[in-house]
Design a protein around this motif. Structure first.
Motif, PDB file in Angstrom:
ATOM      1  N   MET A 221     100.238  60.806 -34.886  1.00 27.62           N
ATOM      2  CA  MET A 221     100.839  59.630 -35.504  1.00 27.62           C
ATOM      3  C   MET A 221     100.511  58.372 -34.715  1.00 27.62           C
ATOM      4  O   MET A 221     100.180  57.326 -35.283  1.00 27.62           O
ATOM      5  N   ARG A 222     100.583  58.446 -33.403  1.00 27.05           N
ATOM      6  CA  ARG A 222     100.271  57.293 -32.554  1.00 27.05           C
ATOM      7  C   ARG A 222      98.814  56.879 -32.708  1.00 27.05           C
ATOM      8  O   ARG A 222      98.502  55.686 -32.855  1.00 27.05           O
ATOM      9  N   ALA A 223      97.903  57.850 -32.663  1.00 24.81           N
ATOM     10  CA  ALA A 223      96.476  57.523 -32.769  1.00 24.81           C
ATOM     11  C   ALA A 223      96.150  56.921 -34.129  1.00 24.81           C
ATOM     12  O   ALA A 223      95.372  55.958 -34.228  1.00 24.81           O
ATOM     13  N   SER A 224      96.737  57.455 -35.185  1.00 27.71           N
ATOM     14  CA  SER A 224      96.479  56.928 -36.521  1.00 27.71           C
ATOM     15  C   SER A 224      97.049  55.522 -36.687  1.00 27.71           C
ATOM     16  O   SER A 224      96.422  54.645 -37.297  1.00 27.71           O
ATOM     17  N   MET A 225      98.231  55.273 -36.142  1.00 27.44           N
ATOM     18  CA  MET A 225      98.822  53.933 -36.218  1.00 27.44           C
ATOM     19  C   MET A 225      97.985  52.922 -35.438  1.00 27.44           C
ATOM     20  O   MET A 225      97.751  51.800 -35.905  1.00 27.44           O
ATOM     21  N   LEU A 226      97.523  53.292 -34.255  1.00 27.49           N
ATOM     22  CA  LEU A 226      96.694  52.375 -33.468  1.00 27.49           C
ATOM     23  C   LEU A 226      95.397  52.032 -34.188  1.00 27.49           C
ATOM     24  O   LEU A 226      94.919  50.889 -34.124  1.00 27.49           O
ATOM     25  N   ASP A 227      94.833  53.006 -34.882  1.00 28.79           N
ATOM     26  CA  ASP A 227      93.592  52.760 -35.617  1.00 28.79           C
ATOM     27  C   ASP A 227      93.803  51.776 -36.756  1.00 28.79           C
ATOM     28  O   ASP A 227      92.944  50.935 -37.026  1.00 28.79           O
ATOM     29  N   ASN A 228      94.950  51.838 -37.412  1.00 28.47           N
ATOM     30  CA  ASN A 228      95.200  50.953 -38.557  1.00 28.47           C
ATOM     31  C   ASN A 228      95.766  49.602 -38.158  1.00 28.47           C
ATOM     32  O   ASN A 228      95.599  48.629 -38.889  1.00 28.47           O
ATOM     33  N   LEU A 229      96.443  49.521 -37.013  1.00 22.94           N
ATOM     34  CA  LEU A 229      97.012  48.240 -36.600  1.00 22.94           C
ATOM     35  C   LEU A 229      95.948  47.196 -36.310  1.00 22.94           C
ATOM     36  O   LEU A 229      96.229  45.982 -36.360  1.00 22.94           O
ATOM     37  N   ASN A 230      94.741  47.634 -36.001  1.00 26.93           N
ATOM     38  CA  ASN A 230      93.649  46.698 -35.691  1.00 26.93           C
ATOM     39  C   ASN A 230      92.737  46.422 -36.881  1.00 26.93           C
ATOM     40  O   ASN A 230      91.684  45.793 -36.722  1.00 26.93           O
ATOM     41  N   GLN A 231      93.104  46.881 -38.063  1.00 27.38           N
ATOM     42  CA  GLN A 231      92.268  46.675 -39.238  1.00 27.38           C
ATOM     43  C   GLN A 231      92.434  45.259 -39.796  1.00 27.38           C
ATOM     44  O   GLN A 231      93.428  44.577 -39.541  1.00 27.38           O
ATOM     45  N   ASP A 232      91.443  44.831 -40.596  1.00 24.53           N
ATOM     46  CA  ASP A 232      91.463  43.470 -41.148  1.00 24.53           C
ATOM     47  C   ASP A 232      92.621  43.259 -42.120  1.00 24.53           C
ATOM     48  O   ASP A 232      93.180  42.160 -42.195  1.00 24.53           O
ATOM     49  N   VAL A 247     104.830  44.773 -42.833  1.00 24.51           N
ATOM     50  CA  VAL A 247     103.434  45.070 -42.489  1.00 24.51           C
ATOM     51  C   VAL A 247     103.318  46.448 -41.842  1.00 24.51           C
ATOM     52  O   VAL A 247     102.464  47.258 -42.211  1.00 24.51           O
ATOM     53  N   VAL A 248     104.210  46.741 -40.900  1.00 26.92           N
ATOM     54  CA  VAL A 248     104.098  47.977 -40.133  1.00 26.92           C
ATOM     55  C   VAL A 248     104.587  49.182 -40.939  1.00 26.92           C
ATOM     56  O   VAL A 248     103.906  50.214 -41.028  1.00 26.92           O
ATOM     57  N   LEU A 249     105.767  49.064 -41.537  1.00 30.72           N
ATOM     58  CA  LEU A 249     106.404  50.218 -42.164  1.00 30.72           C
ATOM     59  C   LEU A 249     105.961  50.470 -43.599  1.00 30.72           C
ATOM     60  O   LEU A 249     106.261  51.534 -44.150  1.00 30.72           O
ATOM     61  N   VAL A 250     105.280  49.514 -44.213  1.00 34.31           N
ATOM     62  CA  VAL A 250     104.804  49.710 -45.587  1.00 34.31           C
ATOM     63  C   VAL A 250     103.291  49.872 -45.608  1.00 34.31           C
ATOM     64  O   VAL A 250     102.763  50.911 -46.008  1.00 34.31           O
ATOM     65  N   HIS A 251     102.576  48.854 -45.151  1.00 34.90           N
ATOM     66  CA  HIS A 251     101.111  48.879 -45.264  1.00 34.90           C
ATOM     67  C   HIS A 251     100.476  49.802 -44.224  1.00 34.90           C
ATOM     68  O   HIS A 251      99.674  50.678 -44.558  1.00 34.90           O
ATOM     69  N   VAL A 252     100.815  49.593 -42.957  1.00 41.63           N
ATOM     70  CA  VAL A 252     100.168  50.376 -41.895  1.00 41.63           C
ATOM     71  C   VAL A 252     100.618  51.837 -41.949  1.00 41.63           C
ATOM     72  O   VAL A 252      99.802  52.758 -41.846  1.00 41.63           O
ATOM     73  N   LEU A 253     101.903  52.054 -42.125  1.00 43.63           N
ATOM     74  CA  LEU A 253     102.418  53.419 -42.109  1.00 43.63           C
ATOM     75  C   LEU A 253     101.852  54.259 -43.249  1.00 43.63           C
ATOM     76  O   LEU A 253     101.507  55.426 -43.057  1.00 43.63           O
ATOM     77  N   ARG A 254     101.724  53.661 -44.416  1.00 43.61           N
ATOM     78  CA  ARG A 254     101.226  54.432 -45.559  1.00 43.61           C
ATOM     79  C   ARG A 254      99.800  54.915 -45.331  1.00 43.61           C
ATOM     80  O   ARG A 254      99.463  56.063 -45.622  1.00 43.61           O
ATOM     81  N   ASN A 255      98.950  54.037 -44.800  1.00 40.85           N
ATOM     82  CA  ASN A 255      97.572  54.448 -44.522  1.00 40.85           C
ATOM     83  C   ASN A 255      97.493  55.392 -43.323  1.00 40.85           C
ATOM     84  O   ASN A 255      96.618  56.266 -43.274  1.00 40.85           O
ATOM     85  N   SER A 256      98.383  55.218 -42.374  1.00 40.96           N
ATOM     86  CA  SER A 256      98.359  56.071 -41.190  1.00 40.96           C
ATOM     87  C   SER A 256      98.823  57.486 -41.488  1.00 40.96           C
ATOM     88  O   SER A 256      98.483  58.419 -40.755  1.00 40.96           O
ATOM     89  N   MET A 257      99.609  57.664 -42.528  1.00 35.98           N
ATOM     90  CA  MET A 257     100.146  58.982 -42.842  1.00 35.98           C
ATOM     91  C   MET A 257      99.106  59.922 -43.435  1.00 35.98           C
ATOM     92  O   MET A 257      99.327  61.135 -43.472  1.00 35.98           O
ATOM     93  N   ILE A 258      97.969  59.382 -43.903  1.00 38.19           N
ATOM     94  CA  ILE A 258      96.980  60.230 -44.583  1.00 38.19           C
ATOM     95  C   ILE A 258      96.446  61.329 -43.657  1.00 38.19           C
ATOM     96  O   ILE A 258      96.491  62.512 -44.008  1.00 38.19           O
ATOM     97  N   PRO A 259      95.934  61.012 -42.444  1.00 33.89           N
ATOM     98  CA  PRO A 259      95.489  62.124 -41.581  1.00 33.89           C
ATOM     99  C   PRO A 259      96.641  62.950 -41.039  1.00 33.89           C
ATOM    100  O   PRO A 259      96.482  64.148 -40.770  1.00 33.89           O
ATOM    101  N   VAL A 260      97.812  62.333 -40.879  1.00 36.50           N
ATOM    102  CA  VAL A 260      98.953  63.075 -40.356  1.00 36.50           C
ATOM    103  C   VAL A 260      99.434  64.111 -41.364  1.00 36.50           C
ATOM    104  O   VAL A 260      99.897  65.190 -40.985  1.00 36.50           O
ATOM    105  N   VAL A 261      99.314  63.781 -42.660  1.00 35.06           N
ATOM    106  CA  VAL A 261      99.700  64.732 -43.700  1.00 35.06           C
ATOM    107  C   VAL A 261      98.878  66.012 -43.582  1.00 35.06           C
ATOM    108  O   VAL A 261      99.391  67.120 -43.781  1.00 35.06           O
TER     109      VAL A 261
END
Length: 335
Positions: A221-232, A247-261
């Motif tokens: 979860m941490r690695a996926s969030m860090l990868d998305n927090l630096n996106q455009d 920004v964090v809990l809607v946009h970033v979290l939703r994209n970060s959950m894909i590999p975590v799923v």
């Protein structure tokens, strides 16, 4: 999505058939004789009749076909009879354990609730802890919380369950006496007092399993969030004036959950395998201990059935993970 799910279900059928063939051949061709543990006083002709009753004298392809039919057709009908009293499976032959001469699926269904209680609770607890910890660790990168979380998760992921299980038994059961060291599978929960006893005896095995699962999921979860927090798109959302929480809990979290799923879905079957050690340590009378007993007793029908159940779980949760991708990311379309 429905078309994709239907296609995947059709693909899963030959996949499971191939897996079942491999499992059956590997275990059936292994050396060993179910009659080897019989007393020496049993006459050879009695052993021969017992081997014939178990179907061991038939060709291997006939035995595989009977095992497959019993697993996919006869046993589900017997389960329907047990639940609804339909009578569909009346007079049909079942897969019998070589050790107990009892139907294999009946034994598995008796042991399954104990494993589901421990494994299911541990997985839910781990997810509820790991996801918030991973999110906050990524958002506050290199903070005291992040460094402490990294240390704890590395220790939790590195220590094997057979060591951590014995350690918590010594500390919390033997020294402090807070929790029982052995899981009582005979406990029937029909009152609040019994529910409290159930929670107490589940605490240690759940804690041991949840520690390892939490360590793995929080790192992902941490690695996926860090990868998305630096996106455009994150910088764009902030530039448009959106609140940081959105920004964090809607946009970033939703994209970060894909590999975590993927890790969560595919981790469910593997945790059943990891629970084998935990069940041995805490004497949980579940399917893990049943598998160990079957291997030690050369009970091939039981080992084949349990191994194939694990394979079915892996194929099933692969499908669930793919379906969840489309729900989390609108850009993913299967139809």
């Amino acid at each position: 999505m429905l078309t994709f799910t239907f296609r995947r279900l059709l693909t899963a059928i030959p996949t499971l058939l191939f897996i079942s063939l491999v499992i059956f051949l590997l275990l059936d061709l292994a050396p060993g004789d179910p009659m080897a543990q019989m007393p020496l006083t049993v006459p050879d002709e009695v052993k021969a009749r017992m081997r014939e009753a178990l179907g061991l004298g038939e060709p291997i392809h006939i035995r595989y076909w009977k095992w497959l039919v019993q697993f996919f057709w006869v046993e589900p009908l017997h389960l329907l009879d047990a639940m609804f009293g339909t009578g569909f499976a009346e007079g049909s032959q079942r897969i019998l354990s070589w050790q107990t001469r009892s139907p294999v699926v009946d034994i598995v269904m008796q042991r399954m609730p104990q494993t589901l209680w421990v494994v299911g609770t541990a997985y839910v607890v781990a997810i509820l802890i790991a996801i918030p910890v991973g999110i906050y660790s990524a958002y506050r990168q290199y903070s005291v919380f992040d460094q402490a979380g990294t240390f704890i998760t590395m220790v939790g992921f590195s220590v094997p369950p057979f060591f951590s299980g014995v350690l918590v038994i010594i500390i919390f059961a033997a020294q402090l006496g807070w929790f029982p060291s052995i899981y009582d599978t005979r406990l029937v929960v029909d009152s609040w007092h019994d529910f409290g006893l159930q929670v107490r005896q589940m605490f240690l095995p759940v804690m041991v399993l949840a520690l390892q699962i939490t360590s793995q999921l929080s790192r992902f979860m941490r690695a996926s969030m860090l990868d998305n927090l630096n996106q455009d798109y994150v910088r764009t959302a902030r530039a448009k004036g959106l609140r940081e929480k959105t920004v964090v809990l809607v946009h970033v979290l939703r994209n970060s959950m894909i590999p975590v799923v993927t890790v969560i879905a595919l981790g469910v079957p593997s945790i059943f395998g990891g629970a084998i050690i935990t069940e041995q340590v805490f004497k949980v009378n579940g399917i893990g201990q049943l598998l160990i007993t079957a291997i030690q007793g050369n009970d091939l029908p039981m080992v084949q059935t349990l191994t194939f159940i694990f394979a079915v779980l892996i194929v099933l949760f692969n499908l669930i993970a793919d379906v969840l991708y489309g729900m989390l990311d609108p850009r993913i379309r299967y139809d």
